[in-house]
Design a protein around this motif. Structure first.
Motif, PDB file in Angstrom:
ATOM      1  N   LYS A   1       0.737  -1.039  -0.134  1.00  0.00           N
ATOM      2  CA  LYS A   1      -0.013   0.013   0.065  1.00  0.00           C
ATOM      3  C   LYS A   1       0.723   1.506   0.180  1.00  0.00           C
ATOM      4  O   LYS A   1       0.434   2.452  -0.320  1.00  0.00           O
ATOM      5  CB  LYS A   1      -0.980   0.009   1.177  1.00  0.00           C
ATOM      6  CG  LYS A   1      -0.437   0.502   2.439  1.00  0.00           C
ATOM      7  CD  LYS A   1      -1.799   0.605   3.261  1.00  0.00           C
ATOM      8  CE  LYS A   1      -1.559   1.371   4.825  1.00  0.00           C
ATOM      9  NZ  LYS A   1      -0.805   0.754   5.562  1.00  0.00           N
TER      10      LYS A   1
ATOM     11  N   GLY B   1       1.315   1.713  13.476  1.00  0.00           N
ATOM     12  CA  GLY B   1       1.052   2.929  13.239  1.00  0.00           C
ATOM     13  C   GLY B   1       2.199   2.970  11.925  1.00  0.00           C
ATOM     14  O   GLY B   1       2.953   2.234  11.764  1.00  0.00           O
TER      15      GLY B   1
ATOM     16  N   GLN C   1       5.166   6.180  10.286  1.00  0.00           N
ATOM     17  CA  GLN C   1       5.864   7.473  10.426  1.00  0.00           C
ATOM     18  C   GLN C   1       6.152   7.559  11.773  1.00  0.00           C
ATOM     19  O   GLN C   1       6.085   8.609  12.627  1.00  0.00           O
ATOM     20  CB  GLN C   1       5.351   8.724   9.929  1.00  0.00           C
ATOM     21  CG  GLN C   1       6.259   9.863   9.891  1.00  0.00           C
ATOM     22  CD  GLN C   1       7.500   9.406   9.217  1.00  0.00           C
ATOM     23  OE1 GLN C   1       7.979   8.548   8.450  1.00  0.00           O
ATOM     24  NE2 GLN C   1       8.504  10.590   9.625  1.00  0.00           N
TER      25      GLN C   1
ATOM     26  N   GLY D   1       4.893  -2.755  10.207  1.00  0.00           N
ATOM     27  CA  GLY D   1       5.569  -1.732   9.699  1.00  0.00           C
ATOM     28  C   GLY D   1       5.766  -0.660  10.622  1.00  0.00           C
ATOM     29  O   GLY D   1       5.574  -0.787  11.843  1.00  0.00           O
TER      30      GLY D   1
ATOM     31  N   LEU E   1       8.224   1.987  10.775  1.00  0.00           N
ATOM     32  CA  LEU E   1       9.498   2.906  11.091  1.00  0.00           C
ATOM     33  C   LEU E   1       9.513   4.067  10.127  1.00  0.00           C
ATOM     34  O   LEU E   1       9.205   4.137   9.168  1.00  0.00           O
ATOM     35  CB  LEU E   1      10.721   1.842  10.908  1.00  0.00           C
ATOM     36  CG  LEU E   1      12.092   2.583  11.372  1.00  0.00           C
ATOM     37  CD1 LEU E   1      12.080   3.159  12.759  1.00  0.00           C
ATOM     38  CD2 LEU E   1      13.067   1.469  10.726  1.00  0.00           C
TER      39      LEU E   1
ATOM     40  N   PRO F   1       7.293  -3.524   6.289  1.00  0.00           N
ATOM     41  CA  PRO F   1       7.846  -2.420   6.363  1.00  0.00           C
ATOM     42  C   PRO F   1       7.654  -1.436   4.997  1.00  0.00           C
ATOM     43  O   PRO F   1       7.325  -2.365   3.790  1.00  0.00           O
ATOM     44  CB  PRO F   1       9.375  -1.972   6.323  1.00  0.00           C
ATOM     45  CG  PRO F   1       9.622  -3.644   5.658  1.00  0.00           C
ATOM     46  CD  PRO F   1       8.564  -4.430   6.094  1.00  0.00           C
TER      47      PRO F   1
ATOM     48  N   ARG G   1       6.977   2.682   4.054  1.00  0.00           N
ATOM     49  CA  ARG G   1       7.540   3.915   3.793  1.00  0.00           C
ATOM     50  C   ARG G   1       9.117   4.034   4.188  1.00  0.00           C
ATOM     51  O   ARG G   1       9.877   4.708   3.458  1.00  0.00           O
ATOM     52  CB  ARG G   1       6.957   4.957   5.144  1.00  0.00           C
ATOM     53  CG  ARG G   1       7.292   6.264   5.090  1.00  0.00           C
ATOM     54  CD  ARG G   1       6.982   7.009   6.233  1.00  0.00           C
ATOM     55  NE  ARG G   1       5.256   6.752   6.560  1.00  0.00           N
ATOM     56  CZ  ARG G   1       4.537   7.631   6.268  1.00  0.00           C
ATOM     57  NH1 ARG G   1       4.553   8.520   5.279  1.00  0.00           N
ATOM     58  NH2 ARG G   1       3.257   7.182   6.765  1.00  0.00           N
TER      59      ARG G   1
ATOM     60  N   TYR H   1       3.444   6.208  -0.100  1.00  0.00           N
ATOM     61  CA  TYR H   1       1.877   7.117  -0.075  1.00  0.00           C
ATOM     62  C   TYR H   1       1.743   8.304  -1.096  1.00  0.00           C
ATOM     63  O   TYR H   1       1.239   9.394  -0.561  1.00  0.00           O
ATOM     64  CB  TYR H   1       1.525   7.482   1.510  1.00  0.00           C
ATOM     65  CG  TYR H   1       1.984   6.099   2.253  1.00  0.00           C
ATOM     66  CD1 TYR H   1       0.841   4.922   2.236  1.00  0.00           C
ATOM     67  CD2 TYR H   1       3.015   6.035   3.026  1.00  0.00           C
ATOM     68  CE1 TYR H   1       0.923   4.125   2.998  1.00  0.00           C
ATOM     69  CE2 TYR H   1       3.372   4.640   4.035  1.00  0.00           C
ATOM     70  CZ  TYR H   1       2.075   3.941   3.887  1.00  0.00           C
ATOM     71  OH  TYR H   1       2.427   2.799   4.644  1.00  0.00           O
TER      72      TYR H   1
HETATM   73  C1  LIG Z   1       0.254   0.659   6.331  1.00  0.00           C
HETATM   74  C2  LIG Z   1       0.836  -0.803   6.875  1.00  0.00           C
HETATM   75  C3  LIG Z   1       2.026  -1.031   6.801  1.00  0.00           C
HETATM   76  C4  LIG Z   1       3.188  -0.139   6.345  1.00  0.00           C
HETATM   77  O1  LIG Z   1       3.368   0.849   7.207  1.00  0.00           O
HETATM   78  P1  LIG Z   1       4.730   1.719   6.936  1.00  0.00           P
HETATM   79  O2  LIG Z   1       4.460   2.711   7.963  1.00  0.00           O
HETATM   80  O3  LIG Z   1       4.638   2.412   5.555  1.00  0.00           O
HETATM   81  O4  LIG Z   1       5.895   0.892   7.211  1.00  0.00           O
HETATM   82  C5  LIG Z   1       2.308  -2.427   7.394  1.00  0.00           C
HETATM   83  N1  LIG Z   1       1.314  -3.104   7.718  1.00  0.00           N
HETATM   84  C6  LIG Z   1       0.119  -2.799   7.769  1.00  0.00           C
HETATM   85  C7  LIG Z   1      -1.010  -3.647   8.204  1.00  0.00           C
HETATM   86  C8  LIG Z   1      -0.341  -1.607   7.265  1.00  0.00           C
HETATM   87  O5  LIG Z   1      -1.546  -1.337   7.341  1.00  0.00           O
END
Ligand SMILES: *Cc1c(COP(=O)(O)O)cnc(C)c1O
Length: 427
Positions: A60, A201, A203, A238, A240, A276, A278, A375
């Motif tokens: 995503k 979460g 960032q 994810g 970080l 991960p 971002r 994103y």
């Molecule tokens: C959005 C999301 C991530 C990725 O998060 P980042 O902050 O981009 O690393 C990982 N796992 C789940 C379930 C998510 O919804």
């Protein structure tokens, strides 16, 4: 670290000058750097050395097939949150066994697709989802590999819209309910209980919330094992953070994050999974745009560019900061001007930077909106009937268009006139 630097006064993606790409594909466009993607993936993987791991890049954050393939070739799996993303990951050549499916609202057809494809893990977020998945797996004569995404009730101390691990958030199963749900799942013939998952979460720039969440998961795994439930995988999600600003302290490194992982869950003999997004992709991409007009208002000067909030939503959605760089390197003696950098959309929130310092801008100048690889393109829309913009992948001195600009007619290609309007164009 990224591979967008000035060479002979021109901003390049690796060895390719951005104006060359602009001349070939038109503006605006996204440009991704293979070397940066690889470097970020390697840094993350190396931070986990000594652990048995599976790193599932979060589709995503950036779902372009060429980006997924680049990472897949390095051994990455994929974290997906919809049937569409599952289809993308498979189309990019990611083996189903390396795909993990997260999300609070997976529909029956999405779960069926996942089980049929032989997916590696489905992270269950509620009891009704568990029941539905069990029925689907039984109807297909299969067992579904499952982890529960637990809600550890930890505040990730990030933007409110992207903190996901507090008990009032919609994500995960309630912490106190988890043991009962594991026991229930263990008795279902369509379910193969494999692991525990958290994702608190995005960032996140402080390691404490990670440490708190991972410590709780470790204790849950020990409790489950004590009650006779085998746990083989721990999925840490994810989240970080990355440096968007140059003037802030840098966020924790993957290495420092890896130390927290090893300290909290490293001794449990599980395969540690990560999702991960971002941290791999954000600084591996830029959005390149052309100045359309420079408009002097009463109190501000606006640089109006041809990219807009529909192309990159983060500033208007999260008040996100993106560093702006002129594509032609300013001479050291240049007097910088204070500008608001805005798009053409009819919304005041269509703004990429406020009171930012840039060399004097004129029509036709190119600017790069940095840190746009995560994103960015994935959140874009057709608002204001603006076609999605191209995505370009650079590798050394080569580049390729990995998503082309669609013809504008595609915007209404699926629309049709109801019968009663069909012959009424003549008045
Ligand atoms: C959005 C999301 C991530 C990725 O998060 P980042 O902050 O981009 O690393 C990982 N796992 C789940 C379930 C998510 O919804």
């Amino acid at each position: 670290m990224n591979h967008f630097n000035y060479t002979d006064g021109v901003l390049c993606a690796e060895d390719v000058p951005l104006p060359d790409i602009a001349a070939a594909v038109g503006t605006p466009f996204y440009c991704y750097s293979t070397a940066t993607l690889k470097r970020h993936y390697e840094a993350f993987a190396e931070a986990m050395d000594g652990l048995e791991t599976l790193i599932c890049f979060s589709a995503k954050a950036n779902g372009n097939l060429a980006v997924l393939r680049t990472l897949g070739n390095m051994g990455a799996g994929c974290d997906v949150v919809s049937g569409g993303e599952l289809g993308r990951a498979l189309a990019a050549g990611i083996p189903a066994s390396k795909i993990v499916f997260s999300g609070v609202g997976k529909k029956a057809d999405e779960l069926r697709l996942a089980v049929e494809s032989g997916i590696g893990q489905i992270n269950i977020e509620s009891e009704p989802e568990l029941e539905r998945l069990n029925e689907i797996a039984l109807s297909l004569g299969k067992t579904a590999p499952v982890a529960f995404r637990v809600n550890p009730d930890v505040h990730a101390k990030t933007h409110d819209k992207i903190t996901t691990g507090r008990k009032e958030d919609k994500f995960g199963v309630a912490w106190n309910d988890a043991p009962r749900l594991y026991a229930t799942a263990d008795r279902l013939d369509g379910i193969d209980v494999r692991g525990a998952a958290v994702h608190i979460g995005s960032q996140i720039t402080d390691l404490d919330p990670f440490e708190a969440a991972f410590t709780k998961v470790a204790s849950l795994v020990e409790d489950l094992r004590a009650s006779g439930i085998e746990i083989q995988t721990i999925d840490l999600g994810g989240g970080l953070g990355v440096p968007y600003r140059r003037d802030n302290d840098p966020p924790p490194s993957p290495a420092a994050y890896g130390e927290v992982v090893k300290r909290t869950v490293g001794g449990l003999g599980c395969t540690i999974m990560f999702e991960p997004g971002r941290v791999i992709a954000a600084n591996a991409g830029v959005l390149v745009s052309e100045v359309v007009y420079v408009k002097r208002g009463e109190t501000k000067t606006f640089v109006i560019i041809d990219a807009a909030m529909n192309d990159l939503l983060r500033p208007s959605m999260y008040d996100a900061y993106h560093h702006i760089r002129p594509v032609m390197e300013p001479r050291p003696e240049t007097d910088l001007q204070t500008y608001d950098l805005v798009g053409p959309i009819c919304e005041t929130g269509d703004r990429f930077a406020q009171e930012t310092l840039l060399p004097p801008a004129t029509e036709g100048d190119l600017v790069a909106i940095m840190s746009a690889g995560a994103y960015g393109a994935v959140m874009s829309s057709n608002y204001n009937a603006r076609p999605l913009i191209p995505e370009v992948l650079v590798d050394g001195g080569e580049y390729a268009i990995v998503r082309k600009r669609p013809p504008v007619e595609e915007l209404w290609a699926l629309e049709s006139m109801p019968e009663w309007l069909e012959s009424s164009t003549d008045n």
